[in-house]
Design a protein around this motif. Sequence first.
Motif: not given
Length: 74
Positions: A4-21, A47-57
């Motif tokens: 199950k995918l956990e909820y991502l914050s708006a900032r995490q979504e923006a960072i993930l979108s940037c990475i994908r693009r 940004v480093a903090y948010q990347l660590r959080e995305l990696e944990k998930r």
Amino acid sequence: MRRKLEYLSARQEAILSCIRREIVERGEAPTVREIARTVGLSSTSSVAYQLRELEKRGVISRDGRRPRSVSLGR
């Protein structure tokens, strides 16, 4: 069993979108500074903090020894 995918914050979504693009358009992940500039953060440590959080998930994976080492999923 599908994880199950956990909820991502708006900032995490923006960072993930940037990475994908960047991966789609340039074939490589953006640097931490490029991500910060794109999502409007002045601190690379934020940004480093948010990347660590995305990696944990399990949303991204990284090799801390190389620049631009972010890849999607594990």
